[in-house]
Design a protein around this motif. Structure first.
Motif, short mmCIF file in Angstrom:
data_model
loop_
_atom_site.label_atom_id
_atom_site.label_comp_id
_atom_site.label_asym_id
_atom_site.label_seq_id
_atom_site.Cartn_x
_atom_site.Cartn_y
_atom_site.Cartn_z
N THR A 54 0.84 -0.96 -0.01
CA THR A 54 0.06 0.06 -0.03
C THR A 54 0.78 1.23 -0.17
O THR A 54 2.03 1.18 -0.17
N ASN A 55 0.37 2.39 0.34
CA ASN A 55 1.12 3.42 0.42
C ASN A 55 0.61 4.48 1.32
O ASN A 55 -0.36 4.35 2.04
N THR A 56 1.18 5.68 1.57
CA THR A 56 1.08 6.33 2.70
C THR A 56 0.02 7.72 2.56
O THR A 56 -0.61 8.49 3.52
N LEU A 57 -0.54 7.45 1.27
CA LEU A 57 -1.91 8.66 1.15
C LEU A 57 -2.89 8.51 1.88
O LEU A 57 -3.43 7.39 2.49
N SER A 58 -3.61 9.54 2.23
CA SER A 58 -5.01 9.50 3.03
C SER A 58 -5.96 8.74 2.15
O SER A 58 -5.61 8.79 1.02
N SER A 59 -6.81 8.49 2.84
CA SER A 59 -7.94 7.69 2.15
C SER A 59 -8.62 8.09 1.11
O SER A 59 -8.86 7.88 -0.10
N GLU A 60 -8.94 9.55 1.15
CA GLU A 60 -9.51 10.35 0.18
C GLU A 60 -8.44 10.55 -1.05
O GLU A 60 -8.95 10.59 -2.04
N ASP A 61 -7.18 10.92 -0.67
CA ASP A 61 -6.08 11.47 -2.02
C ASP A 61 -5.99 9.80 -2.59
O ASP A 61 -5.90 9.74 -3.74
N PHE A 62 -6.04 8.76 -1.81
CA PHE A 62 -5.88 7.31 -2.51
C PHE A 62 -6.93 7.19 -3.43
O PHE A 62 -6.78 6.58 -4.57
N MET A 63 -8.44 7.19 -3.23
CA MET A 63 -9.51 7.12 -3.75
C MET A 63 -9.27 7.99 -5.11
O MET A 63 -9.73 7.62 -6.28
N MET A 79 -13.31 0.55 5.61
CA MET A 79 -13.40 -0.62 6.37
C MET A 79 -11.90 -1.21 6.79
O MET A 79 -11.75 -1.89 7.54
N LEU A 80 -11.08 -1.04 5.48
CA LEU A 80 -9.76 -1.58 5.71
C LEU A 80 -8.83 -0.46 5.17
O LEU A 80 -8.66 -0.77 3.72
N ASN A 81 -8.38 0.44 5.63
CA ASN A 81 -7.61 1.26 4.94
C ASN A 81 -5.97 1.26 5.27
O ASN A 81 -5.60 0.03 5.78
N LYS A 82 -4.82 2.01 4.90
CA LYS A 82 -3.83 1.55 5.11
C LYS A 82 -3.07 0.97 6.11
O LYS A 82 -2.34 0.37 6.41
N ASP A 83 -3.54 1.78 7.38
CA ASP A 83 -3.15 1.69 8.63
C ASP A 83 -3.61 0.45 9.29
O ASP A 83 -3.30 -0.46 9.95
N ASP A 84 -5.29 0.03 8.98
CA ASP A 84 -5.72 -1.58 9.26
C ASP A 84 -4.87 -2.57 8.63
O ASP A 84 -4.89 -3.75 9.16
N LEU A 85 -4.37 -2.21 7.29
CA LEU A 85 -3.68 -3.46 6.73
C LEU A 85 -2.37 -3.66 7.21
O LEU A 85 -2.17 -4.68 7.57
N ARG A 86 -1.68 -2.36 7.59
CA ARG A 86 -0.51 -2.86 8.33
C ARG A 86 -0.65 -3.64 9.62
O ARG A 86 0.00 -4.47 10.06
N THR A 98 8.42 1.68 5.44
CA THR A 98 8.30 2.72 4.33
C THR A 98 9.54 3.55 4.21
O THR A 98 9.69 4.58 4.72
N LYS A 99 10.52 2.91 3.35
CA LYS A 99 11.90 3.75 3.24
C LYS A 99 11.66 4.94 2.46
O LYS A 99 12.62 5.88 2.87
N ASP A 100 10.74 5.06 1.58
CA ASP A 100 10.86 6.16 0.87
C ASP A 100 9.69 7.48 1.26
O ASP A 100 9.58 8.11 0.72
N GLY A 101 9.07 6.83 2.40
CA GLY A 101 8.07 7.78 2.93
C GLY A 101 6.74 7.57 2.14
O GLY A 101 5.84 8.28 2.46
N PHE A 102 6.56 6.88 1.15
CA PHE A 102 5.39 6.63 0.35
C PHE A 102 4.81 5.04 0.19
O PHE A 102 3.71 4.74 0.96
N ARG A 103 6.06 4.48 -0.65
CA ARG A 103 5.52 3.15 -0.74
C ARG A 103 5.69 2.18 0.44
O ARG A 103 6.63 2.27 1.41
N ILE A 104 4.72 1.15 0.84
CA ILE A 104 4.95 0.43 2.24
C ILE A 104 5.01 -1.06 1.53
O ILE A 104 4.19 -1.57 1.03
#
Length: 411
Positions: A54-63, A79-86, A98-104
């Motif tokens: 996944t990545n570090t975008l907010s859910s709104e920006d992700f969509m 129901m399952l955002n990036k934080d829930d997935l981690r 997330t070494k580059d601050g974006f990709r997880i």
């Protein structure tokens, strides 16, 4: 005697495995069917084998990154955002970073870590798994799902989740059977195109620049009907064409045009958006600073040397002469080609190397709050089989997990 389950899941990619885990946690009797000998074959290849989850975008920006259909994802992502997935992966023993601050990624940067953890969780929950089992068709009574027919037997269920993926990487099991299941039950499937893949170009000079990467290249389609199409990102030259993140993202726009026009002209700004006047001023400044430098050396202050040399050759510049000693026509042409370098896309690698499929089961016929078909009771879809695809960078895998999780709740 036929075996009966609360839910049958077809396909063991990210969407299918998490759907099975979620359904089992709801107390359902679950059967997971996979036509290949092992689970998660395509998941193993994700992110070059590193598994960009996944990545570090907010859910709104992700969509928003998915374009006009992005809002379809709201319930699943909430129901399952990036934080829930981690948090989920941590709960089954997988740490992420997330070494580059974006990709997880998993900290191992190895997709096998993800597959092994998911398989272990499936086994812990006692999900019944049948590999080497190809579903031939879905069974229904005209209104509702009643089960599936495999090569050898029938399985009963009032709920079937189709998590078969797209058409990319057929050697990893992708053959579009999920689309056929959907069509047989009356669903519309949009046109399907390979996406997230390298492209081939007519210009042979790219083969001389394969060691170089262009940061923040701006790509536009040079067709009147596609003038608004644009992408920005890192560009890499190959022996026969172009790749890199910007190409992987933009290929979803190019492949439909290739089918329509056979060749697709591109204009690529490789100088971070500088216009002709800015490039000319830069060249004059560098010439003043380095009065003995030849034209290639001056252009190389903007672009890698190999690319600079090729562009100079294209416009007929004399390589060992200074910029000011070139003809006026050559100077003008050189500035223009630096700002807008033309390429002609002749073909794509096609589905054999496409990481994603553009198109799928139309979203209008799927309930975004449940992932259930609006046409057939008990039929659910998740992941890539639906007409929703995003850019490179963990978007599509997050969507697979989120949609699979939602489908697994059988709301």
């Amino acid at each position: 005697m036929k075996k009966t389950y609360d839910v049958i899941i077809i396909g063991s990619g990210g969407a299918g495995m998490i759907a099975a885990i979620t359904a089992r946690k709801q107390g359902k009797k679950v059967l997971l069917l996979e036509k290949l000998p092992t689970l998660g074959a395509k998941l193993k290849a994700t992110g070059g084998g590193k598994c960009n989850l996944t990545n570090t975008l907010s859910s709104e920006d992700f969509m928003k990154s998915f374009g006009k259909n992005g809002r379809f994802m709201s319930t699943a992502i909430n129901m399952l955002n990036k934080d829930d997935l981690r948090e989920f992966f941590l709960s089954i023993g997988v740490q992420t970073d997330t070494k580059d601050g974006f990709r997880i990624f998993p900290v191992t940067h190895n997709s096998s870590t993800i597959i092994k953890a998911l398989e272990a969780e499936l086994n812990r929950l006692e999900v019944e798994i049948l590999c080497d089992t190809k579903v031939e068709r879905l069974l229904f009574d005209g209104e509702s799902i009643t089960g599936v027919q495999t090569q050898n037997e029938k399985f009963n269920s009032s709920n079937v989740i189709v998590a078969t993926g797209g058409l990319g990487f057929p050697m990893l099991g992708a053959n579009g059977d999920g689309y056929e299941f959907a069509k047989e039950l009356g669903h519309k499937v949009t046109d399907l195109y390979p996406a997230m893949l390298p492209i081939y170009v007519k210009e042979t000079w790219v083969a001389n620049c394969t060691a170089d990467t262009i940061a923040k290249a701006i790509i536009r389609v040079d067709l009147k009907k596609a003038k608004k199409l644009k992408a920005v990102g890192d560009l890499i030259f190959t022996s026969k064409g172009l790749r890199g993140p910007v190409i992987l993202d933009f290929s979803r726009e190019i492949t439909p045009l290739l089918e329509q026009y056979e060749q697709v002209p591109l204009l690529i700004n490789m100088v971070k958006g500088k216009n002709e006047d800015e490039v000319l001023q830069h060249i004059k400044k560098q010439t003043a600073l380095n009065p003995d430098a030849n034209v290639v050396e001056i252009v190389s202050t903007l672009l890698p040397t190999s690319v600079s040399k090729e562009l100079c050759l294209i416009v007929g510049a004399i390589l060992d002469k200074k910029f000011k000693d070139q003809s006026g026509q050559v100077r003008n042409d050189l500035v223009k080609i630096i700002v807008n370098t033309p390429f002609t896309v002749t073909e794509s690698i096609g589905f054999k190397k496409a990481m994603i499929t553009r198109g799928g089961v139309t979203l209008k016929e799927i309930d975004p709050n449940t992932m259930q078909s609006k046409l057939i009771k008990g039929l659910y879809f998740c992941g890539e089989v639906m007409d929703l695809d995003g850019p490179c960078g963990g978007y599509n895998l997050q969507w697979s997990f989120s949609s699979g999780n939602l489908a697994g709740h059988l709301l």
